[in-house]
Design a protein around this motif. Sequence first.
Motif, short mmCIF file in Angstrom:
data_model
loop_
_atom_site.label_atom_id
_atom_site.label_comp_id
_atom_site.label_asym_id
_atom_site.label_seq_id
_atom_site.Cartn_x
_atom_site.Cartn_y
_atom_site.Cartn_z
N GLN A 47 0.36 -1.65 0.13
CA GLN A 47 0.23 -0.34 0.23
C GLN A 47 0.99 1.32 -0.17
OE1 GLN A 47 -0.50 -2.66 2.38
NE2 GLN A 47 -2.56 -3.24 1.06
N GLU A 48 1.87 1.13 1.46
CA GLU A 48 2.37 1.92 1.05
C GLU A 48 3.72 2.69 -0.62
OE1 GLU A 48 4.66 2.72 5.23
OE2 GLU A 48 5.12 0.72 4.14
N PHE A 49 3.92 1.24 -0.84
CA PHE A 49 4.87 1.95 -2.23
C PHE A 49 3.80 1.74 -3.89
CE2 PHE A 49 6.13 -0.37 -6.20
CZ PHE A 49 7.88 0.20 -6.62
N ASP A 50 2.47 1.44 -3.78
CA ASP A 50 1.63 2.01 -4.64
C ASP A 50 0.98 3.85 -4.54
OD1 ASP A 50 1.25 -0.21 -5.22
OD2 ASP A 50 -0.40 -0.95 -4.21
N ALA A 51 1.29 3.63 -2.99
CA ALA A 51 0.73 5.33 -2.89
C ALA A 51 2.18 6.46 -4.03
CB ALA A 51 0.75 5.67 -1.23
N LYS A 52 3.00 5.88 -2.86
CA LYS A 52 4.21 6.53 -3.55
C LYS A 52 4.54 6.29 -5.39
CE LYS A 52 6.86 6.10 0.86
NZ LYS A 52 8.39 5.62 1.64
N LEU A 53 4.33 5.30 -5.34
CA LEU A 53 4.37 4.78 -7.20
C LEU A 53 3.97 6.34 -7.81
CD1 LEU A 53 5.63 4.05 -9.64
CD2 LEU A 53 4.14 2.11 -9.52
N SER A 54 2.04 6.18 -6.91
CA SER A 54 0.78 6.64 -7.86
C SER A 54 1.30 8.58 -7.45
CB SER A 54 -0.25 6.74 -7.05
OG SER A 54 -0.94 5.51 -6.93
N GLU A 55 1.91 8.78 -6.99
CA GLU A 55 2.86 10.45 -6.31
C GLU A 55 3.08 10.32 -7.89
OE1 GLU A 55 1.31 12.67 -4.89
OE2 GLU A 55 0.12 11.38 -4.41
N ILE A 56 4.10 10.26 -8.55
CA ILE A 56 5.39 9.76 -8.98
C ILE A 56 5.03 10.42 -10.22
CG2 ILE A 56 6.80 8.66 -10.12
CD1 ILE A 56 8.72 7.41 -8.00
N GLU A 73 1.17 -1.98 -15.44
CA GLU A 73 0.03 -1.93 -15.94
C GLU A 73 -0.47 -0.75 -15.61
OE1 GLU A 73 -3.32 -2.70 -18.60
OE2 GLU A 73 -3.18 -3.88 -17.42
N MET A 74 -0.20 -0.13 -14.17
CA MET A 74 -0.70 1.62 -14.05
C MET A 74 0.85 2.56 -14.68
SD MET A 74 0.20 1.02 -9.57
CE MET A 74 0.74 3.07 -9.40
N CYS A 79 2.69 6.16 -19.00
CA CYS A 79 4.59 6.32 -19.72
C CYS A 79 3.81 7.12 -21.36
CB CYS A 79 4.93 5.34 -19.50
SG CYS A 79 5.25 4.01 -20.91
N ASP A 80 4.74 7.17 -21.45
CA ASP A 80 4.90 7.67 -23.34
C ASP A 80 5.95 7.50 -23.88
OD1 ASP A 80 7.81 9.42 -23.29
OD2 ASP A 80 6.29 11.25 -22.59
#
Length: 158
Positions: A47-56, A73-74, A79-80
């Motif tokens: 959950q912490e990982f996903d939250a940090k990645l979502s912010e990035i 996939e997220m 990405c481009d």
Amino acid sequence: MKKVLILGCPGAGKSTFARKLRDKTGLPLYYLDMIWHKPDRTTITKQEFDAKLSEIIKQEEWIIDGNYGRTLEMRFKECDTVFFLNLPTSVCLTGAEERIGSEREDMPWQEEELSAEFRDFIINFSRDEIPEINEMLRKYKNKNIIIFKSRKEVDAWK
């Protein structure tokens, strides 16, 4: 090129390539290993990982170095550009072995050995991880996708 994924087997040279790309473009670079792992060799929660990645990935620009299939996939959605270092297993094993004992900005500790578990992960990467990467490459074929099959190709990319 504003949002870049760098994928490939451990030891393929993802982090080295990511640093060169960062230096060339000025894009901020994020190492997934530095987010997931703590210096004491434990990890944060998913959950912490996903939250940090979502912010990035909400940011306007980034380079993200790392596979982490659960979140692939997220990152593909946002990405481009994708760089996939699809190098032979033997090259990746050598790369992983050669970095033992080196301080690295992409890991929160210094590797002292190539553990049997990590060696097996590298050996089985083409069987266990590449099918999912290839699936994402097919699904998101509208992205700018660059696939390298040798160190020579990686080094020659401008």
